[in-house]
Every structure is written in C-alpha cells, then in structure tokens.
Design a protein around this motif. Structure first.
Motif, PDB file in Angstrom:
ATOM      1  N   HIS A  13       0.814  -1.214   0.000  1.00 33.16           N
ATOM      2  CA  HIS A  13       0.000   0.000   0.000  1.00 33.16           C
ATOM      3  C   HIS A  13       0.853   1.272   0.000  1.00 33.16           C
ATOM      4  O   HIS A  13       0.542   2.245  -0.689  1.00 33.16           O
ATOM      5  CB  HIS A  13      -0.894  -0.041   1.243  1.00 33.16           C
ATOM      6  CG  HIS A  13      -1.768   1.148   1.427  1.00 33.16           C
ATOM      7  ND1 HIS A  13      -2.978   1.279   0.805  1.00 33.16           N
ATOM      8  CD2 HIS A  13      -1.602   2.276   2.170  1.00 33.16           C
ATOM      9  CE1 HIS A  13      -3.536   2.435   1.165  1.00 33.16           C
ATOM     10  NE2 HIS A  13      -2.713   3.060   1.990  1.00 33.16           N
ATOM     11  N   HIS A  38       1.246   4.422  -2.740  1.00 32.92           N
ATOM     12  CA  HIS A  38       1.106   5.870  -2.502  1.00 32.92           C
ATOM     13  C   HIS A  38       2.206   6.644  -3.235  1.00 32.92           C
ATOM     14  O   HIS A  38       2.011   7.799  -3.614  1.00 32.92           O
ATOM     15  CB  HIS A  38       1.195   6.181  -1.009  1.00 32.92           C
ATOM     16  CG  HIS A  38      -0.130   6.174  -0.295  1.00 32.92           C
ATOM     17  ND1 HIS A  38      -1.207   6.927  -0.700  1.00 32.92           N
ATOM     18  CD2 HIS A  38      -0.538   5.509   0.824  1.00 32.92           C
ATOM     19  CE1 HIS A  38      -2.226   6.726   0.134  1.00 32.92           C
ATOM     20  NE2 HIS A  38      -1.845   5.860   1.050  1.00 32.92           N
ATOM     21  N   SER A  88      -0.658   9.773   6.540  1.00 28.86           N
ATOM     22  CA  SER A  88      -2.109   9.570   6.492  1.00 28.86           C
ATOM     23  C   SER A  88      -2.589   9.257   7.900  1.00 28.86           C
ATOM     24  O   SER A  88      -1.825   9.344   8.854  1.00 28.86           O
ATOM     25  CB  SER A  88      -2.446   8.425   5.548  1.00 28.86           C
ATOM     26  OG  SER A  88      -2.172   7.210   6.202  1.00 28.86           O
ATOM     27  N   HIS A 136      -0.563   5.876   8.582  1.00 21.35           N
ATOM     28  CA  HIS A 136       0.892   5.758   8.484  1.00 21.35           C
ATOM     29  C   HIS A 136       1.578   7.120   8.374  1.00 21.35           C
ATOM     30  O   HIS A 136       0.997   8.079   7.880  1.00 21.35           O
ATOM     31  CB  HIS A 136       1.297   4.865   7.315  1.00 21.35           C
ATOM     32  CG  HIS A 136       0.344   4.904   6.157  1.00 21.35           C
ATOM     33  ND1 HIS A 136       0.315   5.929   5.262  1.00 21.35           N
ATOM     34  CD2 HIS A 136      -0.638   4.042   5.777  1.00 21.35           C
ATOM     35  CE1 HIS A 136      -0.644   5.693   4.378  1.00 21.35           C
ATOM     36  NE2 HIS A 136      -1.244   4.567   4.664  1.00 21.35           N
ATOM     37  N   ASP A 153      -6.492   7.236  -0.083  1.00 18.97           N
ATOM     38  CA  ASP A 153      -6.498   5.855  -0.571  1.00 18.97           C
ATOM     39  C   ASP A 153      -7.449   5.699  -1.759  1.00 18.97           C
ATOM     40  O   ASP A 153      -8.573   6.198  -1.725  1.00 18.97           O
ATOM     41  CB  ASP A 153      -6.933   4.903   0.553  1.00 18.97           C
ATOM     42  CG  ASP A 153      -5.905   4.839   1.658  1.00 18.97           C
ATOM     43  OD1 ASP A 153      -4.800   5.395   1.482  1.00 18.97           O
ATOM     44  OD2 ASP A 153      -6.201   4.231   2.711  1.00 18.97           O
TER      45      ASP A 153
END
Ligand SMILES: [Zn+2]
Lengths: 348, 279
Positions: free
Chosen positions: A114, A118, A139, A142, A311
């Motif tokens: 993931h 990004h 985010s 994270h 996302d």
C-alpha cells in the motif's frame, strides 16, 4: 499508447473501496466507495464495519470503474491488489476479490504494498519517477519517510512515527475542537482564518538529543496532548477557544516537522526529488510549505492532486503497471493479506 | 494445525427432491453424464426444460474451519460431485480458497467459462473467513456473467443428517458460542440460524425435540449439549449445498446478492466524551 498493458488496481486496506484502471501512466478510471460516514460516530475506523462495507461495495465499484474506462475484465492484462499493510479483515476482502477476478478472467494477480502504491500514484500525474527519490507518506494510518531506490523491487525505510500517525493527530485535535471526522479537511479550512504563530506548540523529535536516535522519525502524541492541555486550560478559565488559531498553530507544527525532516533526508542523501503522498498530503499548508522550503535547496516536490493522495484503486493500478513494466513476476494464488507487510516488500 | 482431506460429501450425489432417508442422504452412485453445458446464464433453465443436459456448478463454503471448493454437475434428476477440495484450517481461508477453486477446475479439466452457476455458503460463520467465500463467488460470478446463489451453510450439515427425528446442527461461533439451527425429521430447518451459548442452544434443541446433534460445534460442545453426536457431516457438505440450490439452478433463477448471515453486530462502541488531560 494502446500497446501498453492495461492494469486494474484494487484497494481495501482501510475504509475506502477503490478500483482503478490505468494504461501505462495514463489513468482511465478511479472508482471509489467510502464507508467513512459509518465510522464517524465511532470517532475512528471500526475494522469490522469497514470489512462489511468492502464486501458490499466491491462488485458495484468494479462495475463503475470498468464503465468509466470503457473496458471489460477480458481486456485487462493484470490485476494488482493491496495485500498490506492495513486492517487485516479489510485487506482480506480485497485480496480475495482480486483472486476471484483473476481466476475467473484467467489473468495474473499482483499483491502489492500500500505504501509503495502511494508513491507510485504520482507517476499518473507527473510521469516516471526519478530514482532515487525520497518519499514522505502521511495519512491516518501511516507516517513514513522512505528512500525510493527501486520502486519495483524495494524501498528503504528511513523513519516512521513512533506513536500516532500524522492523520490520527488531525482527527484527535479536530475532535477536541468540535470539528467533524476525519479531521484533516476541517482543520485545513479553519486554519486559513487563523494565526499559525499564535501558539507555540511543540515539534516532536526535533531537539538535538532526539535527533541522534530519531533523525527521521516522527512523534505526534506529545503535540496532541499539548493542544489538549492548552484548550482545556482555556475552557477551565472560562475563556473562548480560538478554534482557527489553535487549528493553524497545530497544523503549522505538524507541517514544520514533516517538511524539515523530509528535506533533511533529501539533502543528506543528495536527492533532488521529494514525493509526498497519503491523505495528509492533501493538506494545503503541507503542500505550500514543502514547495517553499524545497525551492531553497533546488529540490523538486511532487505531490499528486488531493483525490490521488487519499487511498484509492488508481494508486494500486499505478504500482501494478510499474511492476509489469519492470518484468516483476506475479504473485501466487495463495497470496496472503498481511496487515504488517514490511516496506521492503513492494510485491508479494 | 492443518488437516487435508475430504470433509464429507466427497464423490457422492444427493437427490435433492426427496427427503433424506434414514441414516443420511440418498446416495446416488451411478451417474450418467450426457453433456456439459458450456457457459452463460440461462442454460440452467434450458437444461431443466430439456431434462437431459448437465451443467457444471462451482460450490464454495468458508463458514467453518473447513475451507471448501467443489465442482458439481447438476442434471435434471440429481447433483453429482465432479471434484472436491477441502482443507481444515481456521486461520487461512484467504490463502486456501482460490488455489482450491483453481485445483477443482483442473481436476475436472474445466475452465471458469464452463461454469453455469456458483453456489456459496452464506454462513453463519466467523466473519473474516466467511467473507472470503462470498467475495470469491460474487467476483467470479461478475466476471463470468453467471448467477450466484446463497445457501445457509448450516443447512448443508443439518439436511443430510436428518433421519426422521429432529436434529440440532451446530458450528463453532468462537467466544464460547455456537451458530446453530434445528431441523425436522425430513431435514427442513425449523428454527435458526441463531448464535448463542451451548447451554442455550441445548435447551432450545431439547424443547424442539432434537434427539441428535451434528456438526463441528456439536463435536466441540458434546458434553454441554448432552445429545448423541452424529459423526458426519462435520462441516457443510458441498454436494448438499448445490442440491439445496438445484431448483434455482435448473430454473435459471435470477442471481442473488450474497449477503452473509452475520447474526452479530460489529464490535464497536460509539465515541464517548474525551478524558481530560489536565489533572
Ligand atoms: Zn494510505
């Protein structure tokens, strides 16, 4: 470029069900279904609520993406899916869906990271990414600083948050100020009318003694507590809380730490490209401050448009496209969902 | 812990239109395969009308620790297993199911486009694993443009266990609870599916006159349930799942949205007032 591979990406690591379709670096579709409103009354994402919503949303979201791109699953060359990190149950719905699509359409499937996705999404807006680059990913889930030496095969983590994620701090401060969840957009809005220098909130892990062990790490827990103390002291004294000033000063502290550490990493490694991604990259002050500060050092800041920062399926498709172009082998059908997938693993 | 092997129903055919006889389902051994319809919705209806065609159906169930994929042939008068894979592992549904679907297709020398319908066990079952089967069925159905049909997974334990007397079918719901339902002597579900402690399930089953218990949950809580336990099927039987959807398959009934039988709300508490940080 009709001969470039057509790649589909599926994202379900948190509360957004995303299906994106790209051809090379060209975005053809980016369909999204969000369960964010179902989580609002809980003040955070409830994993089981998110998983249930993904199961309901995946088929209609896929339909919308295919219609938007004007293609069918038979036209797709490969399917990429977020296999981690993220919420275990939520990831599993996306991974199982990707396998179902791959099996029935007889296409290869790529389980991807993931966070690397990004980074990859920026290629849809600004073209191929110069390597090496530094990436700042921030985010609600994270906060990481990475050295991107080879996006197809592995990225090197430089630092990460040691407590709250940056977006989490936005959510908590928003709640403290009576602003809605998620907290990023309302704080950004309030801050525009406030004075960023009104209150001197702490900058976590920036003191000389902390820099030795945590040069590229972040900490937002102390900042969040400092804001809470400040607001409570006001309330106890019976004074009104200047919401705009608190929002602006808090936001300034977060952006200051994020940009200074990210640019320090670029300079220390002699790297001229900084990519910023993740939901917090949609924050207008972070974008402005990063560009302003980077200019002095001749560093180019790349931030995709806000819709691509949060996302979505397009970012997964973008990384899938990069992997296919680099000749990386697809995943096996027993590919697991891994909630703690390490950054060093770009594809499983 | 992982145990690989048949989980009941392997290589067996059940005539779905007749109630199960004493001792279990009717076992129909001699199967004559005339033709396999290739692809497309509506062929089920065609097969039904013509009465001699056989259609290939994928069955998946992930409502219990037994992760199951099977291919069955549905003909005018029966359902026969073509290929069957089952692995008992409560923690790896996501890893196991897709390779098993791939394997049963290979075992039967079939391709996904040869399927006419997909049948999925709707649970109840532990949520995370249960969703794997349902999302697999839904996405495959979407790609292939074929209908998906849901069946209560407990029915594929309780129906084949019926033997003239009411039976309690139970699977493990974790947290020291059972998912359960009670079936009458002909295998018809009369109460459930429900989730409760074994003590409550036992009391309800007794009220309903159950004389026997079946399923993995019955094995686990045999002492509390205090009913004789029928050994098989321990987990949902794939051929029975298909049999219970066979009418819909033959009629070419509209595709169904596969909604899990959750029976429990998500664990979540609404945000309450924040704790102050000042002393
Ligand atoms: Zn993210």
């Amino acid at each position: 470029m009709a001969d470039e591979p057509l790649i589909l990406g599926i994202e379900t690591s948190c509360d957004e069900t995303g299906v994106g379709i790209v051809r090379g670096h060209t975005l053809l579709a980016d369909a999204l279904a969000s369960s964010v409103e179902e989580h609002a009354r809980f003040g955070g994402v409830v994993p089981e609520v998110a998983s249930r919503a993904h199961l309901e949303a995946i088929v209609p979201t896929m339909d919308r993406a295919l219609t938007e791109a004007g293609v069918t699953l038979a036209d797709i060359d490969a399917i990429a899916v977020t296999s981690g990190p993220g919420l275990a149950g939520a990831l599993l719905v996306g991974v199982a869906a990707a396998k179902g699509y791959a099996l029935a359409a007889e296409k290869p499937v790529y389980g991807v990271n993931h966070l690397a996705a990004h980074v990859a999404v920026d290629t849809l807006e600004h073209g191929p990414l110069p390597e090496p680059a530094i990436a700042l990913l921030v985010s609600g889930g994270h906060s990481s600083l990475l050295l991107v030496d080879d996006l197809a095969r592995g990225v090197t983590p430089l630092g990460a948050t040691i407590d709250d994620a940056a977006g989490e701090a936005f959510d908590k401060v928003a709640r403290l100020l009576g602003l809605p969840f998620p907290g990023g957009p309302p704080i950004d809005r309030e801050a525009r009318a406030g004075d960023a220098a009104a209150i001197a909130f702490p900058r976590g892990l920036t003191a000389a003694k902390d820099l030795a062990a945590h040069r590229y790490d972040f900490s937002f827990s102390g900042l969040k507590t400092a804001v809470a103390r400040w607001v409570e002291a006001r309330q106890r004294a019976g004074e009104p809380v200047p919401v705009a000033d608190v929002a602006a000063s808090f936001q300034e502290a977060v952006c200051d730490v994020l940009t200074s550490k990210a640019l320090a990493a670029c300079r220390a490694q002699g790297i001229e490209t900084l990519v910023i991604g993740g939901g917090v990259a949609a924050n207008s002050r972070l974008r402005a401050m990063a560009e302003q500060r980077a200019e002095k050092y001749g560093i180019r800041v790349r931030v995709p448009r806000p819709k691509l920062c949060t996302d979505n399926g397009a970012m997964v498709a973008a990384l899938g496209s990069h992997l296919v172009a680099a000749g990386v082998a697809p995943s096996r059908l027993d590919l697991p969902a891994d909630s703690a997938l390490p950054l060093t693993t770009v594809s499983v | 812990m992982r145990w690989v092997g048949p989980c009941g129903g392997f290589g067996r055919a059940v005539a779905p239109d007749q109630p199960a006889g004493p001792g279990g389902p009717l076992v129909w051994e001699g199967r004559v395969r005339v033709a396999v319809c290739r692809g497309g919705a509506g062929l089920g209806a065609l097969a039904g009308r013509l009465g001699w065609l056989t259609v290939l159906v994928l069955v998946v169930d992930s409502s219990t620790p037994a992760v199951t994929a099977a291919l069955v042939e549905v003909s005018a008068d029966g359902v026969a297993s073509r290929a069957h894979r089952c692995t008992v592992d409560a923690r790896a549904h996501g890893e196991l199911l897709a390779p098993q679907v791939d394997a049963v297709l290979a075992d039967a020398d079939a391709r996904p486009r040869d399927l006419t319908a997909i049948v999925a066990g709707l649970g109840p079952g532990p949520f995370t694993g249960l969703r794997v089967g349902l999302v697999t069925a839904a996405t495959m159905g979407q790609v292939l443009g074929i209908p998906t049909y849901g069946v209560c997974s407990l029915d594929a334990i309780g129906y084949p266990a019926a033997s003239g007397e009411p039976v309690l079918a139970a699977s493990d719901a974790r947290r020291k609870e059972l998912y359960w339902a009670v079936y009458d002597g002909a295998g018809e579900r009369v109460v459930g599916p429900e989730v409760s402690t074994p003590v409550v399930a036992a009391a309800r089953a007794r009220e309903l006159g159950a004389t026997i218990a079946v399923g993995d949950g019955a094995h686990r809580y045999a002492e509390t349930l205090d009913l004789p336990v029928r050994v098989e099927p321990r987990y949902p039987d794939a051929t029975v799942l298909a049999s219970l959807a066979a009418e819909r398959i033959r009629a070419g009934a509209p595709s169904e949205r596969l909604t899990p039988l959750y029976l429990r709300r998500p664990d979540a508490v609404a945000a309450t007032g924040r704790k102050p940080v000042l002393p």
